[in-house]
Design a protein around this motif. Structure first.
Motif, short mmCIF file in Angstrom:
data_model
loop_
_atom_site.label_atom_id
_atom_site.label_comp_id
_atom_site.label_asym_id
_atom_site.label_seq_id
_atom_site.Cartn_x
_atom_site.Cartn_y
_atom_site.Cartn_z
N GLU A 137 -7.14 3.20 9.10
CA GLU A 137 -6.57 4.31 9.73
C GLU A 137 -6.37 5.49 8.94
O GLU A 137 -5.62 5.35 7.80
N PRO A 138 -6.51 6.75 9.51
CA PRO A 138 -6.42 7.93 8.60
C PRO A 138 -5.00 8.39 8.33
O PRO A 138 -4.63 8.87 7.42
N ASP A 139 -4.17 7.99 9.52
CA ASP A 139 -2.81 8.40 9.32
C ASP A 139 -2.07 7.23 8.97
O ASP A 139 -1.55 6.59 9.88
N MET A 141 1.41 7.27 7.67
CA MET A 141 2.61 7.25 7.64
C MET A 141 3.25 6.36 8.87
O MET A 141 4.38 5.85 8.66
N MET A 156 -1.26 6.02 0.30
CA MET A 156 -1.11 7.16 0.70
C MET A 156 -1.32 8.25 -0.60
O MET A 156 -1.82 9.25 -0.71
#
Length: 165
Positions: A137-139, A141, A156
């Motif tokens: 998963e690139p994001d 947050m 992250m």
């Protein structure tokens, strides 16, 4: 955020219902499905792939009609859309030879024996989903509040350091 699938596979309905009940806390952020056979599981995976929902984690029994859980996990590992999925075997009957075969094919990420404890199962699944998200998963947050916050933040920070952000 529901673009990832958790799939539970067991030919015993009572066991399957228990597993799904133990994992229902993940339903808010994942699609949680149950299948009573490998054929049904394959059909669900295909159906969700068409909707761009990726298999994130599969929790599979070993002894089932038609195809063993380990054979199925090896097959998933060799199939490019499902190779990244975290693969967990939940069984009381897989022999050492079968388990070694799955491990040697890199097709098994975790082995859970029956009977299991719900809190332990949830922690294992949470850890495995965290590993999956960090890798795929690139994001990250949005996942920090859902999965292992410490590992997500560390990943992250590493990504920022690697890219010099």
């Amino acid at each position: 955020m529901n673009k990832y699938l958790i799939l539970c596979v067991d030919d015993e309905r009572d066991v399957l219902d228990s597993v799904v009940q133990d994992l229902d806390c993940f339903e808010e952020n994942f699609v949680l499905e149950a299948a009573e056979s490998v054929a049904e599981a394959k059909s669900l995976i295909e159906e969700y792939q068409q909707e761009d929902v990726k298999l994130a984690l599969i929790l599979c029994d070993h002894i089932m009609p038609d195809q063993t859980g380990i054979q199925f996990l090896i097959e998933l590992n060799e199939n490019s859309p499902t190779t990244q999925a975290r693969k967990l075997l939940l069984t009381g009957q897989a022999g050492l030879e079968d388990t070694v075969e799955a491990v040697n094919h890199s097709s098994l990420d975790f082995f859970i024996t029956k009977p299991w404890r719900g809190d332990e199962l949830r922690e294992i699944v949470k850890s495995q989903l965290t590993t999956y998200m960090i890798a795929n998963e690139p994001d990250l947050m949005p996942w920090a509040s859902v999965l292992d916050t410490e590992k997500i933040f560390a990943a992250m920070a590493k990504k920022r350091a690697d890219y010099g952000e």
